[in-house]
Design an enzyme around this catalytic site. Structure first.
Site, short mmCIF file in Angstrom:
data_model
loop_
_atom_site.label_atom_id
_atom_site.label_comp_id
_atom_site.label_asym_id
_atom_site.label_seq_id
_atom_site.Cartn_x
_atom_site.Cartn_y
_atom_site.Cartn_z
N HIS A 66 0.85 -1.19 0.00
CA HIS A 66 0.00 0.00 0.00
C HIS A 66 0.89 1.24 0.00
O HIS A 66 2.11 1.15 0.05
CB HIS A 66 -0.97 0.00 1.19
N HIS A 68 1.38 3.86 2.07
CA HIS A 68 1.93 4.54 3.25
C HIS A 68 3.46 4.62 3.16
O HIS A 68 4.12 3.72 2.65
CB HIS A 68 1.52 3.81 4.53
N ASP A 70 5.80 4.27 5.31
CA ASP A 70 6.60 3.25 5.97
C ASP A 70 6.59 1.92 5.21
O ASP A 70 7.22 0.95 5.63
CB ASP A 70 6.14 3.05 7.42
N HIS A 71 5.88 1.89 4.07
CA HIS A 71 5.86 0.69 3.23
C HIS A 71 6.29 0.95 1.80
O HIS A 71 6.57 -0.01 1.06
CB HIS A 71 4.45 0.07 3.22
N HIS A 156 -7.46 -1.87 5.45
CA HIS A 156 -6.44 -0.89 5.86
C HIS A 156 -6.65 0.46 5.18
O HIS A 156 -7.14 1.40 5.81
CB HIS A 156 -5.05 -1.43 5.58
N ASP A 177 0.12 -4.39 6.09
CA ASP A 177 -0.85 -3.90 7.07
C ASP A 177 -2.24 -4.31 6.60
O ASP A 177 -2.58 -4.11 5.43
CB ASP A 177 -0.78 -2.37 7.19
N HIS A 388 -5.42 -1.33 11.70
CA HIS A 388 -4.63 -2.52 11.95
C HIS A 388 -5.48 -3.49 12.76
O HIS A 388 -6.40 -3.08 13.48
CB HIS A 388 -3.35 -2.19 12.73
N HIS A 410 6.56 -6.13 11.71
CA HIS A 410 5.84 -4.87 11.89
C HIS A 410 5.23 -4.78 13.28
O HIS A 410 4.02 -4.58 13.45
CB HIS A 410 4.75 -4.74 10.81
#
Length: 836
Positions: A66, A68, A70-71, A156, A177, A388, A410
């Site tokens: 996805h 975000h 952090d990904h 998510h 996530d 989450h 994670h």
């Protein structure tokens, strides 16, 4: 299979931490990377995963779950600043993720370009975006041979997916996530219909259980309303995309039901969100039934009537970013913190080391972005709208997936450890063997699997469904780690391949006679076939596989069709022949006074006996072996040969050995080679000794020979030209495959083959045959040669591998015994047919 491949999983990020997700999966020479994010608590190079630990040119596919940061934020650095482009790797994400990733990264580049530790430039971003391949949910993608992956909805945020990856038959589910709760605009995460071998799953909340959606929505709206009533401003730090849209839908519905709030503005302080709202309106079809039904009634849920974006006195403000380390949310926090009428509601998960996590401790002062400090008097509340899974949802999903190995990622070390302990306790109470792993960053987890490999039979082999205990024989074709079983005739049609036979020839200079060579070969292999080849050259065939030809006065030529077994036989034959002139036995045999002949005048003591003494000798050898183990053995012979099945009511007597031991008898039937006894222990012991006896008294030729016979009986031309029927062919295949014990389970001896059946065997074993008169003692014998070399119907000869239980030796002994029975019908030969 002998090889046991190992699955390696290495976390370059998100190992016992939240942030910079990057999981490297390696199996059978393939490398798949899932996610490439940055750590929100760090900046510059420190925020990246440990990218130097991987040769990125070896990556076959990079899958982003996805949008975000952090990904996905490290994707541009990997594609533009590493050697990723030197390989053949490809980048995949869903269509909505690609659309939103573009806006997210443009905002990320804009924010980081003002600092000295920017990771990449806007041109780098544009090049990276062009490298992304968008995919759809449930679409099966094959990025390289032997690898497929399928995206499944993960909830998510819009476009989020989990990937079911198949590498050479090994299935790995990487969730990223995910959320198992359907909210106001997204579907919940799916459970894939295929059970994976490994589950790589998030552990963000550990064993925490969050309140239900209705309860937390009521608490959220009530808290917002109370802050407004006391004249304060409400700050909702949230990321520009994802939870912000969910909160706006909740507030929009609440405002409709409360007219007193219609004049209270709701601000959405994010230009990025305004640009991305068009994407949300575009991908309505990926959302849940509630949003789709409203859109079908021309009620666009993403046109918010009570939301303003730029002006007016603030009362309720959604500001990004959610961690409040910089940007509008940090500026508003510093502006409103000294006023006790204001309120802050943290609505998502806060990563360790960020302002959002620190302010939950309600400190008296908070640091400013410029390095100072200000008093904190505004109220702080936490209501998690984080998409989450909590413990109950995560554990339910893990159990539904039923993977053999579970890898936790994670999650912070404490939360991850608690979740691991809780899940281990659950599985322990159910006596289920499921292994749970929680690796740290750069700690390689190696898993070994011994799963069965399935070969699909297609073409001719699949035309008739096999029955239990049927033996399928064909070519095993392996391609991209999938296996197919084919009839050799179907190879071109189904695999696009053709077969060829490599015929090898080895010439040997030898100064001994032809008969002496045969004497030594018979001593080693028991029996060799002798005749003429198609060119009239004297030939001996060893174990149906290797031809020894007398091509000159002092020259021999070995010829065989190359295969693993045939090459082994050829090597042993070559070693034997080259040592003949040095053998003491050769010197003794050829040293005779008053003669110039070098031919031995008697058979080799280890050669197969083919005259009338064969049956008696075989019985004597078996009896000697049995007597060595059990003492005296009695031989029981019927008065007359058993030629037909006895009529009902008559005694059924057959040749047998009787073994007596400790007042117990065991009878060994010499026709069926079965052991009967009232004492079960004695029966099993005699069966084991009988297997060893048969192995000992049988020659190599009797035990293992298969292939085209060099000699066959010459019949009338009319019969020789007849084509075999399918029934005849089936009978011969069954005869060659079934062990002699099973084949002779009835009471009478097998009938000798008819001339037509023997010619049918000739036709099956050769496409083109020539008949040449042999110089052997049997009159009318012919030599048959297939394409100039021994082989089966396809010109490929086979030698069966030895087995430990002696079944195959019994089979060959039974077949050769049948041949001898066709020559004579006396009592001794009828016994010989089962011993060979």
């Amino acid at each position: 299979m002998a090889d046991v491949p190992t699955l390696s999983i290495t976390l370059l990020g998100a190992g016992q931490e939240v942030g910079r997700s990057c999981c490297v999966i390696q199996y059978r020479g393939r490398t798949i990377v899932c996610d490439a994010g940055v750590h929100p608590a760090y900046s510059g190079m420190a925020s990246l995963p440990f990218v130097d630990e991987l040769d990125w040119s070896t990556v076959d596919a990079l899958l982003i779950t996805h949008f975000h940061l952090d990904h996905a934020a490290a994707l541009t650095y990997i594609t533009e600043k590493t050697n990723f482009r030197d390989g053949k790797g490809k980048v995949y994400m869903t269509h909505p993720t690609k659309a939103l990733h573009k806006f997210m990264m443009q905002d990320f580049v804009r924010m980081s370009s003002s600092t000295s530790d920017a990771l990449f430039s806007p041109p780098d971003l544009q090049m990276s975006l062009s490298y992304i391949i968008p995919v759809s949910a449930h679409q099966v993608i094959s990025p390289c041979p032997g690898v497929t992956f399928t995206p499944y909805h993960a909830g998510h945020v819009l476009g989020a997916c989990m990937y079911l990856i198949d590498i050479a038959g090994l299935k790995i589910l990487y969730t990223g996530d995910y959320s198992r709760e359907e909210d106001r605009h997204l579907v919940k995460a799916e459970v894939p219909p295929i059970r994976p071998d490994v589950l790589i799953v998030e552990s963000t909340y550990g064993v925490q259980t969050l309140e239900g959606r209705e309860e937390k929505e009521l608490r959220f709206t009530s808290l917002v309303h109370s802050i407004i009533r006391r004249g304060g401003h409400v700050l909702l730090p949230t990321f520009a995309l994802g939870r912000a849209q969910e909160l706006l839908l909740i507030l929009d519905e609440y405002w409709k039901k409360h007219p007193d709030l219609h004049n209270v503005p709701v601000y959405y302080a994010s230009s990025l969100a305004r640009k991305c709202m068009a994407v949300y309106q575009t991908y309505i079809h990926t959302m849940n039934a509630n949003v789709r039904s409203r859109f079908a009634k021309r009620d666009n849920p993403f046109i918010f009537k009570y939301r303003k974006i730029a002006e007016g006195p603030p009362c309720v403000v959604l500001a990004s970013p959610g961690f409040m380390d910089s940007g509008p949310s940090r500026e508003l926090l510093e502006l409103w913190a000294p006023d006790s009428r204001n309120g802050l509601i943290v609505t998502g998960y806060s990563v360790e080391g960020t302002m959002a996590r620190e302010i939950l401790n309600e400190p008296e002062e908070i640091p400013t972005a410029k390095g100072g400090s200000i008093p904190r008097k505004l109220s702080v509340d936490y209501i998690s709208f984080s998409a989450h899974v909590d413990y109950s949802q995560n554990s339910e999903f893990i159990e539904a997936v039923k993977a053999q190995h579970i890898v936790l990622v994670h999650g912070e070390q404490t939360n991850m450890g608690r979740l691991k302990a809780a899940m281990q306790d659950r599985y322990k109470n159910r006596d289920e063997e499921v292994k749970i792993h929680s690796p740290r960053n750069l700690e390689t987890l190696e898993l070994t699997f011994r799963g069965e490999r399935v070969a699909k039979a297609i073409g001719t082999l699949a035309s008739k469904p096999p029955q239990p205990n049927d033996v399928l024989s064909g070519l095993l074709v392996a391609k991209d780690y999938s296996y197919t079983l084919l009839d050799p005739r179907d190879l071109r049609d189904f695999a696009g391949l053709t077969t060829c036979v490599v015929t090898q020839r080895q010439k040997i200079a030898l100064g001994v006679g032809w008969e002496l060579v045969r004497w030594h070969l018979e001593g080693m292999y028991g029996k060799v076939e002798e005749g003429m080849d198609a060119q009239g050259v004297p030939t001996m065939r060893v174990m149906g596989a290797v031809d020894v030809k007398q091509t000159g006065e002092h020259e021999l030529t070995l010829e065989w069709d190359s295969s693993a077994s045939n090459d082994m036989i050829a090597d042993s034959t070559l070693a034997l022949i080259t040592g003949i002139d040095k053998s003491p036995a050769s010197v003794k045999l050829t040293t005779h006074p008053h003669t110039h002949s070098h031919a031995p005048d008697h058979a080799h003591p280890h050669a197969d006996i083919e005259d009338d003494r064969a049956g008696v000798t075989r019985i004597q050898r078996l009896a000697m072996f049995l007597e060595a183990h059990f003492g005296e053995v009695e031989l029981h012979m019927p008065e007359e040969p058993v030629l037909a099945e006895p009529e009902q009511g008559e005694d059924n007597e057959e040749p047998a050995f009787i073994v007596r031991l400790d007042e117990a008898d065991a009878v060994i039937n010499l026709l069926s080679l079965t052991v009967s006894s009232t004492n079960d222990a004695l029966r099993k012991r005699v069966e084991a000794v009988l297997d060893m006896a048969l192995t000992t008294v049988s020659s190599l030729d009797e035990s293992f020979t298969s292939g085209v016979p060099l000699l066959s009986t010459n019949h009338e031309e009319g019969n020789a030209e007849d084509k075999p029927s399918e029934d005849d062919t089936a009978k011969k295949v069954e005869k060659s495959k079934s062990p002699s014990v099973e084949r002779r389970g009835d009471q009478d001896a097998p009938e000798p083959p008819s001339p037509h059946e023997e010619d049918t065997q000739m036709k099956e074993n050769a496409d083109e045959s020539e008949h040449v008169t042999s110089n052997d003692n049997s009159s009318g014998a012919t030599t048959e040669n297939t394409n100039g070399a021994p082989g089966d119907a396809n010109g490929v000869s086979q030698v069966d591998a030895p087995t430990s239980n002696g079944d195959e030796q019994k089979e060959k002994e039974g077949e050769e015994g049948g041949d001898e029975e066709s020559d004579s019908g006396d009592d001794e030969d009828s016994i010989l047919q089962v011993h060979g």
